[in-house]
Write an enzyme that holds these catalytic residues in place. Structure first.
Site, PDB file in Angstrom:
ATOM      1  N   GLY A   1       0.863  -1.180   0.000  1.00 38.69           N
ATOM      2  CA  GLY A   1       0.000   0.000   0.000  1.00 38.69           C
ATOM      3  C   GLY A   1       0.898   1.229   0.000  1.00 38.69           C
TER       4      GLY A   1
ATOM      5  CB  VAL B   1      -0.893   4.567   6.307  1.00 43.66           C
ATOM      6  CG1 VAL B   1      -0.179   3.870   7.460  1.00 43.66           C
ATOM      7  CG2 VAL B   1      -2.131   5.286   6.820  1.00 43.66           C
ATOM      8  N   GLY B   2       1.206   4.085   4.017  1.00 37.93           N
ATOM      9  CA  GLY B   2       2.327   3.279   3.525  1.00 37.93           C
ATOM     10  C   GLY B   2       3.532   4.131   3.149  1.00 37.93           C
TER      11      GLY B   2
ATOM     12  NE  ARG C   1     -12.494   5.151  10.192  1.00 38.85           N
ATOM     13  CZ  ARG C   1     -12.730   5.661  11.392  1.00 38.85           C
ATOM     14  NH1 ARG C   1     -13.950   5.652  11.888  1.00 38.85           N
ATOM     15  NH2 ARG C   1     -11.753   6.162  12.109  1.00 38.85           N
TER      16      ARG C   1
ATOM     17  CG  ASN D   1     -10.116  -2.478   3.648  1.00 41.92           C
ATOM     18  OD1 ASN D   1     -10.113  -2.243   2.437  1.00 41.92           O
ATOM     19  ND2 ASN D   1     -10.032  -1.528   4.552  1.00 41.92           N
TER      20      ASN D   1
ATOM     21  CB  THR E   1      -5.553  -2.874   6.295  1.00 39.72           C
ATOM     22  OG1 THR E   1      -4.420  -2.704   5.441  1.00 39.72           O
ATOM     23  CG2 THR E   1      -6.836  -2.659   5.499  1.00 39.72           C
TER      24      THR E   1
ATOM     25  CG  HIS F   1      -7.794   0.600  16.087  1.00 40.86           C
ATOM     26  ND1 HIS F   1      -7.399   1.669  16.851  1.00 40.86           N
ATOM     27  CD2 HIS F   1      -7.700   1.011  14.814  1.00 40.86           C
ATOM     28  CE1 HIS F   1      -7.090   2.684  16.056  1.00 40.86           C
ATOM     29  NE2 HIS F   1      -7.275   2.309  14.820  1.00 40.86           N
TER      30      HIS F   1
HETATM   31  N1  APR Z   1      -2.753  -4.537  -3.420  1.00 44.89           N
HETATM   32  C1  APR Z   1      -1.887  -3.535  -3.161  1.00 44.89           C
HETATM   33  N2  APR Z   1      -2.269  -2.287  -2.857  1.00 44.89           N
HETATM   34  C2  APR Z   1      -3.582  -2.041  -2.803  1.00 44.89           C
HETATM   35  C3  APR Z   1      -4.548  -3.043  -3.045  1.00 44.89           C
HETATM   36  C4  APR Z   1      -4.087  -4.342  -3.366  1.00 44.89           C
HETATM   37  N3  APR Z   1      -4.920  -5.359  -3.610  1.00 44.89           N
HETATM   38  N4  APR Z   1      -5.779  -2.491  -2.920  1.00 44.89           N
HETATM   39  C5  APR Z   1      -5.584  -1.195  -2.606  1.00 44.89           C
HETATM   40  N5  APR Z   1      -4.255  -0.914  -2.530  1.00 44.89           N
HETATM   41  C6  APR Z   1      -3.600   0.371  -2.263  1.00 44.89           C
HETATM   42  C7  APR Z   1      -4.282   1.550  -2.942  1.00 44.89           C
HETATM   43  O1  APR Z   1      -3.976   1.588  -4.332  1.00 44.89           O
HETATM   44  C8  APR Z   1      -3.724   2.716  -2.164  1.00 44.89           C
HETATM   45  O2  APR Z   1      -2.577   3.272  -2.775  1.00 44.89           O
HETATM   46  O3  APR Z   1      -3.651   0.711  -0.891  1.00 44.89           O
HETATM   47  C9  APR Z   1      -3.363   2.101  -0.805  1.00 44.89           C
HETATM   48  C10 APR Z   1      -4.154   2.695   0.353  1.00 44.89           C
HETATM   49  O4  APR Z   1      -3.758   4.017   0.497  1.00 44.89           O
HETATM   50  P1  APR Z   1      -4.739   5.208   0.932  1.00 44.89           P
HETATM   51  O5  APR Z   1      -5.991   5.107   0.166  1.00 44.89           O
HETATM   52  O6  APR Z   1      -3.940   6.469   0.891  1.00 44.89           O
HETATM   53  O7  APR Z   1      -5.125   4.846   2.438  1.00 44.89           O
HETATM   54  P2  APR Z   1      -4.287   5.161   3.761  1.00 44.89           P
HETATM   55  O8  APR Z   1      -4.691   6.471   4.311  1.00 44.89           O
HETATM   56  O9  APR Z   1      -2.855   4.909   3.503  1.00 44.89           O
HETATM   57  O10 APR Z   1      -4.865   4.045   4.753  1.00 44.89           O
HETATM   58  C11 APR Z   1      -4.609   2.683   4.529  1.00 44.89           C
HETATM   59  O11 APR Z   1      -4.577   2.106   6.857  1.00 44.89           O
HETATM   60  O12 APR Z   1      -5.081   3.349   8.752  1.00 44.89           O
HETATM   61  C12 APR Z   1      -5.549   2.405   7.835  1.00 44.89           C
HETATM   62  O13 APR Z   1      -7.939   2.774   7.813  1.00 44.89           O
HETATM   63  C13 APR Z   1      -6.750   2.912   7.071  1.00 44.89           C
HETATM   64  O14 APR Z   1      -7.310   0.786   6.135  1.00 44.89           O
HETATM   65  C14 APR Z   1      -6.704   2.028   5.863  1.00 44.89           C
HETATM   66  C15 APR Z   1      -5.211   1.821   5.635  1.00 44.89           C
END
Ligand code: APR
Length: 309
Positions: free
Chosen positions: A10, A14-15, A83, A96, A120, A176
């Protein structure tokens, strides 16, 4: 000595922020993975190009191919939907769960000895999915929630008492979610329980703000959820494991009779070091705390029961 390798799945808020923290601390080489083509490569390259200015030697790369993640010491899972306003963590469950299952299967095949850190949401339920998809022992499947919830509680305690955040400690147990259990008795300023420093109504207000901490940020951002504090909290866990620091941190782990709970991921204090969770620390809860903990565990169980088979 070979450098450590951390895979961050991801490359979203966050990532990418977690990857930045790990790289800039020089803690490990980082591989960012995402399903979107170009996104992890672009962010990886951008982070790598910051290295000469920041001054670290960690290699940061981005990929859509799990083969590039092989031999990782830690796999951080942040992939999924974030969210949106008005959306509860629970709404995210089915969507998710599918994503976490797929990425954990693919990544743990490449790194069978890694420690998994799940970020996640809904967090505790996603830990169950990850444990099942990986087949890893419970020592190597950890959920990041308690460090973040405690950090929020500490922020509010420091603000309320106008003292340094550094002198605060906070304990938050349970799932959480809205049922998390802030333990004020064990939350301190320079070792003094906040129950000695604040009236009960103010403590209650801080506890409620903590339990609502994620939603408060979502309501302000409107188009996403918190990421700076979640990334900092994830980093703290990665650091504890890679440097075998044996930090005592609240994490979601599979309880096996500890705290009277069987086979459920719930947040409790654990010792984090080499190999992941080294042991669970059990503390005696008051009758009221025990009841709140049970309620929180029941809320996690309810979500786990809703997981797709
Ligand atoms: N494989 C790889 N990456 C994926 C997949 C997948 N199958 N599905 C989605 N992603 C990627 C998206 O393309 C996106 O870049 O996961 C990333 C999520 O990033 P954001 O939408 O910016 O979300 P973020 O704020 O980073 O939060 C991620 O952490 O705190 C928790 O609740 C939050 O569940 C959420 C997670």
């Amino acid at each position: 000595m070979a450098r450590n390798k951390v895979t961050v799945i991801g490359a979203g808020n966050v990532g990418a922020t977690t990857a930045q923290r790990i790289a800039e601390a020089g803690l490990a080489d980082v591989v960012l993975v995402d399903i979107v083509e170009g996104l992890p490569q672009g962010k990886g390259l951008d982070l790598a190009e910051a290295a000469p200015v920041v001054g670290h030697d960690s290699r940061v790369t981005g990929t859509n191919d799990y083969a590039d993640t092989a031999g990782s010491d830690i796999i951080v899972v942040t992939s999924g939907l974030a969210r949106q306003p008005g959306m509860s963590r629970d709404d995210l469950l089915a969507k998710n769960a599918g994503i976490v299952k797929a990425v954990v299967e693919a990544s743990t095949k490449q790194s069978p000895d890694a420690v998994l850190i799940i970020v996640t949401n809904p967090l505790d339920a996603m830990c169950h999915v990850a444990m099942q998809a990986s087949g890893f022992p419970r020592e190597r499947v950890l959920g990041m929630a308690g460090v973040l919830d405690s950090a929020r509680f500490r922020t509010f305690i420091a603000e309320e008492l106008d003292v340094s955040v550094e002198d605060t400690h906070a304990f938050v147990l349970g799932g959480h979610g809205d049922t998390m259990v802030p333990l004020s008795r064990y939350s301190t300023v320079a070792g003094i329980p906040i129950t000695e420093l604040l009236p009960p109504d103010r403590i209650k207000a801080l506890e409620e703000r903590t339990a609502n901490g994620g939603a408060e940020v979502v309501a302000l951002l409107k188009t996403g959820s918190a990421f700076y504090a979640p990334a900092a909290s994830t980093f703290e866990m990665v650091d504890a494991i890679l440097r075998d620091r044996r930090r005592v941190l609240p994490c979601a782990v599979l309880l096996q009779d500890e705290y009277g709970v069987q086979d459920l991921f719930v947040g409790v204090p654990v010792v984090l070091g080499a190999g992941g969770m080294q042991r669970v620390i059990e503390i005696t809860l008051s009758a009221e705390e025990q009841a709140a903990f049970k309620k929180s565990a029941a809320a996690v169980q309810e979500l786990v029961d809703k997981l797709p088979a």
